[in-house]
Scaffold this motif. Structure first.
Motif, PDB file in Angstrom:
ATOM      1  N   SER A 157       0.848  -1.188   0.000  1.00 25.99           N
ATOM      2  CA  SER A 157       0.000   0.000   0.000  1.00 25.99           C
ATOM      3  C   SER A 157       0.886   1.242   0.000  1.00 25.99           C
ATOM      4  O   SER A 157       1.861   1.313   0.761  1.00 25.99           O
ATOM      5  CB  SER A 157      -0.915   0.011   1.226  1.00 25.99           C
ATOM      6  OG  SER A 157      -1.649   1.217   1.284  1.00 25.99           O
ATOM      7  N   GLU A 158       0.544   2.201  -0.851  1.00 21.82           N
ATOM      8  CA  GLU A 158       1.275   3.460  -0.955  1.00 21.82           C
ATOM      9  C   GLU A 158       0.282   4.619  -0.942  1.00 21.82           C
ATOM     10  O   GLU A 158      -0.908   4.425  -1.180  1.00 21.82           O
ATOM     11  CB  GLU A 158       2.092   3.515  -2.253  1.00 21.82           C
ATOM     12  CG  GLU A 158       3.041   2.341  -2.452  1.00 21.82           C
ATOM     13  CD  GLU A 158       3.795   2.407  -3.776  1.00 21.82           C
ATOM     14  OE1 GLU A 158       3.852   3.515  -4.375  1.00 21.82           O
ATOM     15  OE2 GLU A 158       4.307   1.365  -4.212  1.00 21.82           O
ATOM     16  N   PHE A 159       0.794   5.821  -0.691  1.00 22.68           N
ATOM     17  CA  PHE A 159      -0.025   7.028  -0.812  1.00 22.68           C
ATOM     18  C   PHE A 159       0.898   8.210  -1.088  1.00 22.68           C
ATOM     19  O   PHE A 159       1.648   8.640  -0.214  1.00 22.68           O
ATOM     20  CB  PHE A 159      -0.842   7.281   0.461  1.00 22.68           C
ATOM     21  CG  PHE A 159      -1.846   8.395   0.300  1.00 22.68           C
ATOM     22  CD1 PHE A 159      -2.841   8.305  -0.670  1.00 22.68           C
ATOM     23  CD2 PHE A 159      -1.790   9.523   1.091  1.00 22.68           C
ATOM     24  CE1 PHE A 159      -3.777   9.327  -0.826  1.00 22.68           C
ATOM     25  CE2 PHE A 159      -2.725  10.549   0.939  1.00 22.68           C
ATOM     26  CZ  PHE A 159      -3.715  10.444  -0.020  1.00 22.68           C
ATOM     27  N   TRP A 160       0.857   8.687  -2.327  1.00 26.75           N
ATOM     28  CA  TRP A 160       1.730   9.778  -2.746  1.00 26.75           C
ATOM     29  C   TRP A 160       1.128  10.446  -3.978  1.00 26.75           C
ATOM     30  O   TRP A 160       0.156   9.973  -4.534  1.00 26.75           O
ATOM     31  CB  TRP A 160       3.144   9.254  -3.061  1.00 26.75           C
ATOM     32  CG  TRP A 160       3.182   8.110  -4.041  1.00 26.75           C
ATOM     33  CD1 TRP A 160       3.101   6.777  -3.757  1.00 26.75           C
ATOM     34  CD2 TRP A 160       3.299   8.206  -5.463  1.00 26.75           C
ATOM     35  NE1 TRP A 160       3.158   6.020  -4.888  1.00 26.75           N
ATOM     36  CE2 TRP A 160       3.287   6.877  -5.974  1.00 26.75           C
ATOM     37  CE3 TRP A 160       3.424   9.258  -6.362  1.00 26.75           C
ATOM     38  CZ2 TRP A 160       3.383   6.603  -7.329  1.00 26.75           C
ATOM     39  CZ3 TRP A 160       3.529   8.975  -7.715  1.00 26.75           C
ATOM     40  CH2 TRP A 160       3.500   7.654  -8.188  1.00 26.75           C
ATOM     41  N   GLY A 161       1.709  11.583  -4.382  1.00 30.33           N
ATOM     42  CA  GLY A 161       1.250  12.279  -5.587  1.00 30.33           C
ATOM     43  C   GLY A 161      -0.006  13.090  -5.385  1.00 30.33           C
ATOM     44  O   GLY A 161      -0.649  13.492  -6.353  1.00 30.33           O
ATOM     45  N   TYR A 162      -0.381  13.390  -4.152  1.00 28.81           N
ATOM     46  CA  TYR A 162      -1.617  14.105  -3.850  1.00 28.81           C
ATOM     47  C   TYR A 162      -1.382  15.625  -3.881  1.00 28.81           C
ATOM     48  O   TYR A 162      -0.245  16.103  -3.928  1.00 28.81           O
ATOM     49  CB  TYR A 162      -2.164  13.683  -2.494  1.00 28.81           C
ATOM     50  CG  TYR A 162      -1.115  13.531  -1.407  1.00 28.81           C
ATOM     51  CD1 TYR A 162      -0.627  14.637  -0.716  1.00 28.81           C
ATOM     52  CD2 TYR A 162      -0.598  12.276  -1.105  1.00 28.81           C
ATOM     53  CE1 TYR A 162       0.340  14.495   0.262  1.00 28.81           C
ATOM     54  CE2 TYR A 162       0.371  12.132  -0.126  1.00 28.81           C
ATOM     55  CZ  TYR A 162       0.836  13.236   0.556  1.00 28.81           C
ATOM     56  OH  TYR A 162       1.807  13.087   1.512  1.00 28.81           O
ATOM     57  N   ILE A 163      -2.474  16.369  -3.844  1.00 30.73           N
ATOM     58  CA  ILE A 163      -2.402  17.833  -3.808  1.00 30.73           C
ATOM     59  C   ILE A 163      -1.709  18.277  -2.515  1.00 30.73           C
ATOM     60  O   ILE A 163      -1.995  17.765  -1.435  1.00 30.73           O
ATOM     61  CB  ILE A 163      -3.811  18.450  -3.880  1.00 30.73           C
ATOM     62  CG1 ILE A 163      -4.460  18.144  -5.234  1.00 30.73           C
ATOM     63  CG2 ILE A 163      -3.768  19.958  -3.635  1.00 30.73           C
ATOM     64  CD1 ILE A 163      -5.913  18.558  -5.313  1.00 30.73           C
ATOM     65  N   LYS A 164      -0.808  19.256  -2.650  1.00 26.29           N
ATOM     66  CA  LYS A 164      -0.124  19.820  -1.488  1.00 26.29           C
ATOM     67  C   LYS A 164      -0.316  21.327  -1.486  1.00 26.29           C
ATOM     68  O   LYS A 164      -0.070  21.984  -2.494  1.00 26.29           O
ATOM     69  CB  LYS A 164       1.360  19.472  -1.513  1.00 26.29           C
ATOM     70  CG  LYS A 164       1.644  17.971  -1.534  1.00 26.29           C
ATOM     71  CD  LYS A 164       3.131  17.686  -1.617  1.00 26.29           C
ATOM     72  CE  LYS A 164       3.409  16.203  -1.687  1.00 26.29           C
ATOM     73  NZ  LYS A 164       2.978  15.609  -2.965  1.00 26.29           N
ATOM     74  N   ASP A 165      -0.800  21.848  -0.362  1.00 29.55           N
ATOM     75  CA  ASP A 165      -0.910  23.294  -0.218  1.00 29.55           C
ATOM     76  C   ASP A 165      -0.200  23.703   1.073  1.00 29.55           C
ATOM     77  O   ASP A 165       0.494  22.889   1.690  1.00 29.55           O
ATOM     78  CB  ASP A 165      -2.371  23.762  -0.255  1.00 29.55           C
ATOM     79  CG  ASP A 165      -3.202  23.230   0.897  1.00 29.55           C
ATOM     80  OD1 ASP A 165      -2.613  22.743   1.902  1.00 29.55           O
ATOM     81  OD2 ASP A 165      -4.440  23.306   0.824  1.00 29.55           O
ATOM     82  N   ARG A 166      -0.365  24.932   1.503  1.00 29.52           N
ATOM     83  CA  ARG A 166       0.402  25.410   2.638  1.00 29.52           C
ATOM     84  C   ARG A 166      -0.024  24.773   3.961  1.00 29.52           C
ATOM     85  O   ARG A 166       0.667  24.936   4.965  1.00 29.52           O
ATOM     86  CB  ARG A 166       0.318  26.940   2.736  1.00 29.52           C
ATOM     87  CG  ARG A 166      -1.068  27.505   3.014  1.00 29.52           C
ATOM     88  CD  ARG A 166      -1.074  29.008   2.733  1.00 29.52           C
ATOM     89  NE  ARG A 166      -2.369  29.620   2.997  1.00 29.52           N
ATOM     90  CZ  ARG A 166      -2.649  30.334   4.088  1.00 29.52           C
ATOM     91  NH1 ARG A 166      -1.709  30.501   5.019  1.00 29.52           N
ATOM     92  NH2 ARG A 166      -3.832  30.875   4.246  1.00 29.52           N
ATOM     93  N   TYR A 167      -1.152  24.056   3.960  1.00 29.29           N
ATOM     94  CA  TYR A 167      -1.592  23.366   5.164  1.00 29.29           C
ATOM     95  C   TYR A 167      -1.211  21.882   5.171  1.00 29.29           C
ATOM     96  O   TYR A 167      -1.521  21.166   6.126  1.00 29.29           O
ATOM     97  CB  TYR A 167      -3.107  23.491   5.332  1.00 29.29           C
ATOM     98  CG  TYR A 167      -3.580  24.908   5.464  1.00 29.29           C
ATOM     99  CD1 TYR A 167      -3.249  25.682   6.577  1.00 29.29           C
ATOM    100  CD2 TYR A 167      -4.346  25.502   4.473  1.00 29.29           C
ATOM    101  CE1 TYR A 167      -3.680  26.990   6.701  1.00 29.29           C
ATOM    102  CE2 TYR A 167      -4.795  26.807   4.583  1.00 29.29           C
ATOM    103  CZ  TYR A 167      -4.451  27.554   5.700  1.00 29.29           C
ATOM    104  OH  TYR A 167      -4.878  28.850   5.812  1.00 29.29           O
ATOM    105  N   THR A 168      -0.591  21.399   4.121  1.00 28.16           N
ATOM    106  CA  THR A 168      -0.263  19.977   4.006  1.00 28.16           C
ATOM    107  C   THR A 168       1.015  19.662   4.769  1.00 28.16           C
ATOM    108  O   THR A 168       2.064  20.261   4.514  1.00 28.16           O
ATOM    109  CB  THR A 168      -0.091  19.576   2.532  1.00 28.16           C
ATOM    110  OG1 THR A 168      -1.306  19.866   1.819  1.00 28.16           O
ATOM    111  CG2 THR A 168       0.214  18.090   2.406  1.00 28.16           C
ATOM    112  N   THR A 169       0.897  18.737   5.707  1.00 26.27           N
ATOM    113  CA  THR A 169       2.069  18.265   6.455  1.00 26.27           C
ATOM    114  C   THR A 169       2.319  16.776   6.255  1.00 26.27           C
ATOM    115  O   THR A 169       3.383  16.268   6.618  1.00 26.27           O
ATOM    116  CB  THR A 169       1.884  18.526   7.968  1.00 26.27           C
ATOM    117  OG1 THR A 169       0.710  17.843   8.427  1.00 26.27           O
ATOM    118  CG2 THR A 169       1.742  20.020   8.243  1.00 26.27           C
ATOM    119  N   LEU A 170       1.352  16.056   5.691  1.00 31.07           N
ATOM    120  CA  LEU A 170       1.465  14.605   5.526  1.00 31.07           C
ATOM    121  C   LEU A 170       2.586  14.270   4.550  1.00 31.07           C
ATOM    122  O   LEU A 170       2.658  14.808   3.443  1.00 31.07           O
ATOM    123  CB  LEU A 170       0.147  14.025   5.004  1.00 31.07           C
ATOM    124  CG  LEU A 170       0.074  12.504   4.905  1.00 31.07           C
ATOM    125  CD1 LEU A 170       0.068  11.863   6.277  1.00 31.07           C
ATOM    126  CD2 LEU A 170      -1.164  12.074   4.109  1.00 31.07           C
TER     127      LEU A 170
END
Length: 304
Positions: A157-170
């Protein structure tokens, strides 16, 4: 002129706990159900004037549930719900539609050194089976389902390539734990209108459950949404008697513990240590349909 009118309404007796013991000599079988009855029909007067002339007491519906358990037995949640729904509509003239919701709790025989105990049981630590049976005097709508089916893949299982904005810390993760509690409801094409023989409800349930678990185990997941869709697609592809299946699947997050302050590296390849976070959680919901089918299962599964 009145400025209010009565809208959709129903009434009944909720959460009737029914335990039916069937004895075959020394060997017993147990069915443990939670049955809720909801009736609708010609009920305007009871709301507008308080007239109970068209009201079957909820206490009577409770008594009917227990009497039917004795008189008709309980082969399956679906069969029992169908018998109740048909009775309320066909035997009570003001009632035009009956909806029966059922949860079934599984028990297994206690194993002893001498073999399985014939009449001693332990509650299984598995999912709760559900069913909703609606009858309108002409045909049935049968929704079977389950909730609380807890599954986990420790890798793939993977999770990457998602939207990143100034609130993204994951942080992106290329080898993560994927875990969820599956709630699912599936709709049978069978309605009882055309004389076709009803499905064998128990084997149908076990087959759907087996397909879902197999799909979860086989899917290399890049998102919980992808896994959900594969589980639903394999059920629909493998069960031609089903028209749709709806899932609600919380993402039971597992985060690697930061052990650096103790001089310990917590690496996945070495067998990492995780903290299981119970809330907040991501909640993934979707319906998978047979091509051309109409979506009829309610979006909110919480009351099924």
């Amino acid at each position: 002129m009145p400025i209010t009118i009565l809208g959709q309404n129903q009434y009944g007796k909720a959460e009737n706990r029914v335990v039916k013991i069937t004895r075959d000599g020394a060997t017993h079988r147990i069915k443990d159900l939670n049955v809720s009855v909801a009736l609708s029909g010609d009920l305007d007067d009871v709301h507008y004037s308080g007239s109970n002339a068209n009201v079957l007491p909820t206490d009577t519906t409770k008594n009917t549930v227990f009497a039917f358990a004795k008189e008709h037995g309980i082969d399956s949640a679906e069969q029992f719900g169908m018998a109740l729904a048909r009775h309320f509509v066909e035997e009570t003239e003001p009632i035009s539609t009956a909806r029966i919701r059922i949860e079934e709790y599984a028990w297994e025989r206690i194993a002893t050194p001498e073999g399985e105990a014939p009449h001693s049981f332990v509650r299984q630590g598995r999912e709760t089976r559900t069913a909703q049976i609606t009858y309108d005097g002409t045909g049935f709508q049968i929704l079977s389902g389950l909730k609380g089916l807890t599954v986990l893949n420790s890798t793939d299982s993977e999770f990457w390539g998602y939207i990143k904005d100034r609130y993204t810390t994951l942080k992106e993760d290329y080898d993560r734990i994927l875990a969820t509690d599956v709630s699912a409801v599936w709709r049978h094409e069978w309605s009882g209108r055309d004389g076709e023989e009803a499905p064998e409800w128990q084997s149908s349930y076990e087959s759907v459950r087996e397909i879902m678990l197999g799909a979860f185990a086989r899917t290399y997941s890049l998102s919980l949404q992808q896994t959900l869709y594969r589980m639903g697609a394999e059920v629909i592809e493998g069960k031609p008697e089903l028209a749709e299946i709806r899932f609600a699947m919380p993402n039971k997050h597992h985060f690697k513990v930061d052990l650096e302050p103790f001089g310990v590296k917590n690496e996945t390849a070495d067998g990492a240590v995780y903290i299981a976070a119970d809330r907040p959680y991501g909640l993934i919901e979707a319906t998978v349909l047979r091509d051309g089918a109409e979506a009829l299962i309610p979006l909110d599964l919480t009351n099924l």
